[in-house]
Structures are given as structure tokens and as C-alpha cells.
Write a protein that holds these residues in place. Structure first.
Motif, PDB file in Angstrom:
ATOM      1  N   PRO A  93      16.318  82.979 -29.603  1.00 14.38           N
ATOM      2  CA  PRO A  93      17.206  81.815 -29.515  1.00 14.38           C
ATOM      3  C   PRO A  93      17.887  81.727 -28.148  1.00 14.38           C
ATOM      4  O   PRO A  93      17.881  82.703 -27.380  1.00 14.38           O
ATOM      5  N   LEU A  94      18.460  80.569 -27.862  1.00 15.01           N
ATOM      6  CA  LEU A  94      19.200  80.349 -26.622  1.00 15.01           C
ATOM      7  C   LEU A  94      20.635  80.841 -26.853  1.00 15.01           C
ATOM      8  O   LEU A  94      21.504  80.101 -27.303  1.00 15.01           O
ATOM      9  N   THR A  95      20.867  82.096 -26.546  1.00 16.38           N
ATOM     10  CA  THR A  95      22.134  82.731 -26.906  1.00 16.38           C
ATOM     11  C   THR A  95      23.268  82.300 -25.971  1.00 16.38           C
ATOM     12  O   THR A  95      23.069  82.223 -24.755  1.00 16.38           O
ATOM     13  N   PRO A  96      24.449  82.052 -26.512  1.00 14.27           N
ATOM     14  CA  PRO A  96      25.588  81.631 -25.675  1.00 14.27           C
ATOM     15  C   PRO A  96      26.373  82.826 -25.123  1.00 14.27           C
ATOM     16  O   PRO A  96      27.600  82.878 -25.211  1.00 14.27           O
ATOM     17  N   TRP A  97      25.682  83.786 -24.567  1.00  9.64           N
ATOM     18  CA  TRP A  97      26.356  84.915 -23.929  1.00  9.64           C
ATOM     19  C   TRP A  97      25.469  85.514 -22.850  1.00  9.64           C
ATOM     20  O   TRP A  97      24.253  85.389 -22.869  1.00  9.64           O
TER      21      TRP A  97
END
Length: 506
Positions: free
Chosen positions: A258-262
Motif C-alpha cells: 500500500p501507499l503508506t503515509p509514513w
């Protein structure tokens, strides 16, 4: 305009630092300054500053740019914090999330109540610190939104930053600056002319028999420090005793879900690896100490750990952690790598450009270049650099790792600055986290790294005992409930980008 007002500014070097300076100065001073930037397409830029911290939003607001347009142009994503994998011990993970865990009560920071509960119930019986952090909960759930707390006001806002392609960011800022009248010159600086008797920079000799005059010069020439060091011999403070990493390799790979927000920082055998997710690719790198691993071994290690197919060959980078003895010397102000290097463990590279630019605007000189504004600028910049250095050192020395020679060196032999020792003693004794005016990283940041890497506090403020035990438990449970409900209201991170700021080329 005063007859003594400075008018001509010359910026040497483009890239992120150069075009941030050009755009910021043009926005603030407008027609009061004639700004020229000289750069050469033949000279590459490092361009590894792809992760930021929330302060970049102050710069964006200064420029008045549309955030969705900015994210699209740089193929960016959003960032809620930095995940540290394996720093306390192998197999452990924590997040340095933006924002404060919990919410203050009665004028007392939340962590004192959390420490009281933790000490009473034991580490295994109490919820961990990040159960009270909306940023942490949202990050690990892969969610993001700009205004998530509408019905959950006590939590406040959810601070965020960005990941982006540094080269595209420089291109975006160049277009912005040129619209405001900044002049760009394509060329190489061959020589620097110093004036007499003050030794200030007077002009630059460029290729093709060109000469460029200026009054204030901003050195964004990277590690070379073409003006600040090669011309002015300013000197450099070497901090490798405290921060021994001296090499890095960087390589992009294909994006994976996934496109991780970190941002992710993973402890490795002789240093650490970064992972920065963008819309079109993932940025990767390995920061390491060459005394404990060769460049070839580090490159092989980096390539073996990629999530997707490598999109090029790793680019090597050699550095000495530290800073110029004076970031502003005579009529030259250094920004970016020309001013110093702090490894990107806490994503401070772009912030330091922004922070020094802000100080330059605050203490902007006249043609006489009086000592007082320059001295104040340097004192404030030095204090901020030292505070960031201490915070980075904490990550290395607050470890229980003993699985490789590098980590045993960090744990047992790496000297701690006295300023860091004093902070850690205050924390251990009573959970105190002092705030200094020059600190970039506030108590909530120190709290998360200290707790995340297993540095325990022996006590807490006695004011936390004002609540009866039953009321304390109920209040803590209420805060966790608010966090959980706010998290569930947030959209998926990738879906948010698709709906509002997806880059067409991605």
C-alpha cells in the motif's frame, strides 16, 4: 527605499535549496530585490531530501501555493510520522508521529498521566503511548485526511507533512520564482572575486567570459561550499564523533502497495535504511558507517531489501556530519548542503533550508553588513543545529542492540553531548521534557523516541495525582475512544490522493 538598502542578491546553485531561497526571497521582498540564480545543468544535485516535517506547510503558506497542485506536481504523498524499525532492539517497532499523543489536562502534559498509569499497571498492563495518538493510529491504518477531528475537538488537528520527488520540487519552485521575476543564468562559476579590505564577495567569474556582480550571495552549491568554504575559508565543525555514519547510497524502486503515509527508517547492520513512498515510485537509501561495512557490501544490502524493482543504479554519497563554523560569513549565507549535513534520519534537510531562510529574512542586512544581525543569525542557527544533532544522537545511543559491531559501538562507545545527557537525566528522574526556544523537536518528539527505544522514566509530575485512580482510567479510556473514532472517519491514504491530488504522470 533607503540609500543603504541592499538590492542585488545572487544565489549560487539551484536544486531544492537554491530554488527555495529564490522563491521565498522573491515572495517576501518583491520588487525590492533583484534576484539572480546561477546554476549549471552539467552539475547534478543530490536531491535526497524527499521527506519533510510539518513546518514545510509554513513555507507553502508563505508562497501561497495550492497544496493539491503542489502534491500533483511533485508526485507526492502525505506523511504522518516516521516509523523506526529495529532501533531499540531487533524486532521492535515504534513511530515518531507528528502531533502530541493524548491531550493536556489541567495544564499538565498528557504524558505525565500516561506515566502514572503505566507505572501503576505495569508495562504489559497499560496501553502503549501510541494508542492515544491519532497520527499513529491513522498511519498504521493507512488513512489520511486534512481535517479529521470535526466531532472530536479535544484531539486538535492532525499535523502532516509530505513525501515528494526533490527534483520535481525544485522544478516547481523554479517556475514559481521565475514568475516573480527571478533571473536564472545557465553557467558554471569559475572564480570568485573578493573585495578589499573587508574580504567580501564582489563578483563571480562565469564560463564564456561572463561576470556576475552582487551584494548578498546565497551559497547553495552543495557539499563544495563554493563561496562559504572555497572562497571564504569559513571552516567546518566535524560531528562524526557523535554521529559516525559517513556514507549513503540512494536508489528508487517501483512503487508497491500500500501507499503508506509514513517514512520508514529501518536499523541495519552498519547504519539504517530509509523508505519514502511516492505516487510513482519509492525512494530508498542506506546510511552507513564505512568503518563497519564497505560501499560494495552496503550497496548489495540496499538492493537486496527493496520492495520493488530497482529503477536505476544506486547513487553514492559521502559526507561528514556537521556544520560550517559560520553559516553566514561576511556577505555570504550558506543554505542546504553548503551549510552543513545532518543525516536524514528525522527528515530535517529541507527544514534547515527553510529555517535559515526565515532567519535571513528576519535579519536581512543593509549594504554595510553590520555585525549584530549576522551574529544573531549565526547564534540561532548554531543552537538549532546542535539541538537537532542531540536528537539524532539519541536514536543511536538509546539502543539495546548488540547484534553487530556497529550497534555495540553506538550503545557502548558513542559519546553523548553534555546537552543530551542533561535532557535524558531529567526524563529518567521524573519524566520531565524541557522546552528550549531553539528546539525544532518539541517534548512530544523526545517522548516518543525515548519511550519507543525503551528509556524508562522513574516518575512523573505529582500534579498527575490530582485525579482519583478510577477517574484517571475513565479519562484515558475516553481519549483512546476519541482517537479510534476519529481514525475511522478518515479515508484511505491512496484514495484521498486519487480524489484530490493524483499526478497524471503517475
Amino acid at each position: 527605499m533607503s540609500a543603504n538598502a541592499l538590492r542585488q542578491v545572487v544565489i549560487v546553485g539551484g536544486g531544492t535549496a537554491g530554488w527555495m531561497a529564490a522563491a521565498g526571497l522573491a515572495r517576501v521582498f518583491g520588487s525590492l530585490l533583484d534576484i539572480t540564480l546561477v546554476e549549471s545543468e552539467e552539475i547534478g544535485t543530490v536531491g535526497v531530501g524527499e521527506a519533510t516535517i510539518p513546518q514545510i506547510q509554513l513555507y507553502n503558506r508563505l508562497l501561497g501555493i495550492d497544496e493539491d497542485a503542489f502534491v500533483r506536481a511533485t508526485r507526492g504523498s502525505f506523511k504522518l510520522g516516521i516509523v523506526f524499525d529495529g532501533w531499540g532492539a531487533p524486532g521492535e517497532r515504534y513511530i515518531h508521529a507528528f502531533g502530541e499523543p493524548g491531550t493536556p489536562l489541567g495544564g499538565l502534559p498528557f504524558h505525565h498521566y500516561w506515566l502514572r498509569d503505566r507505572l501503576a499497571r505495569g508495562e504489559r498492563g497499560a496501553p502503549d503511548l501510541w494508542a492515544y495518538s491519532l497520527n499513529a493510529e491513522a498511519a498504521f491504518a493507512g488513512r489520511f485526511g486534512r481535517s479529521p477531528t470535526g466531532g472530536f475537538g479535544p484531539l486538535g488537528e492532525m499535523p502532516y507533512a509530505f513525501h515528494f520527488d526533490a527534483h520535481l520540487y525544485a522544478k516547481f519552485l523554479r517556475a514559481y520564482a521565475e514568475r516573480l521575476g527571478v533571473k536564472r543564468i545557465e553557467g558554471k562559476v569559475l572564480d570568485v572575486t573578493l573585495g578589499e579590505p573587508d574580504g567580501r564577495v564582489v563578483s563571480l567569474r562565469l564560463d564564456h567570459d561572463r561576470e556576475l556582480h552582487g551584494e548578498l550571495f546565497v551559497d547553495c552549491s552543495g557539499f563544495r561550499g563554493l563561496l562559504i568554504e572555497q572562497a571564504l575559508r569559513t571552516g567546518y565543525e566535524d560531528w562524526s564523533t557523535h554521529l559516525p555514519a559517513d556514507r549513503a547510497g540512494a536508489v528508487p524502486c517501483a512503487r508497491v502497495e500500500p501507499l503508506t503515509p509514513w517514512t520508514k527508517a529501518t536499523a541495519d547492520a552498519a547504519g539504517w535504511r530509509w523508505r519514502i513512498p511516492l505516487q510513482h515510485r519509492t525512494g530508498n537509501g542506506y546510511v552507513f558507517c564505512s568503518r563497519f561495512i564497505s560501499e560494495d557490501e552496503a550497496t548489495a544490502r540496499l538492493l537486496s531489501q527493496l520492495d520493488g524493482e530497482a529503477l536505476g543504479d544506486p547513487r553514492p554519497l559521502r559526507f561528514v556530519t556537521g556544520k560550517r563554523r559560520r553559516i553566514w560569513n561576511r556577505n555570504v549565507v550558506a543554505l542546504g548542503l553548503a551549510s552543513g549535513f545532518m543525516e536524514p534520519l528525522e527528515s530535517t534537510s529541507i527544514h534547515l533550508v527553510q529555517s535559515c531562510l526565515d532567519k535571513l529574512i528576519q535579519y536581512f542586512p543593509d549594504r554595510d553588513f553590520a555585525d549584530a544581525p549576522r551574529d544573531r543569525f549565526n547564534a540561532e542557527a548554531d543552537a538549532e543545529y546542535v539541538a537537532i544533532r542531540d536528537f539524532l544522537v539519541l536514536h543511536y545511543t538509546a539502543t539495546r542492540r548488540d547484534d553487530t559491531p556497529f550497534w555495540r559501538h553506538c550503545r557502548d562507545a558513542l559519546p553523548q553531548p553534555e546537552t543530551l545527557k542533561a535532557r535524558m537525566e531529567l526524563w529518567r528522574r521524573a519524566g520531565r521534557l524541557p522546552v528550549e526556544s531553539h528546539d525544532l523537536f518539541k517534548p512530544n518528539s523526545w517522548l516518543q523516541v525515548l519511550v519507543g527505544q525503551g528509556i524508562e522514566a522513574e516518575g512523573y509530575s505529582p500534579l498527575a495525582n490530582r485525579l482519583e485512580a478510577a477517574r484517571l482510567s475513565m479519562w484515558l479510556a475516553d481519549v483512546r475512544g476519541l482517537v479510534a473514532r476519529a481514525r475511522e472517519q478518515l479515508p484511505d491514504h491512496a484514495a484521498f490522493i486519487t480524489a484530490s491530488c493524483r499526478a497524471e504522470a503517475a
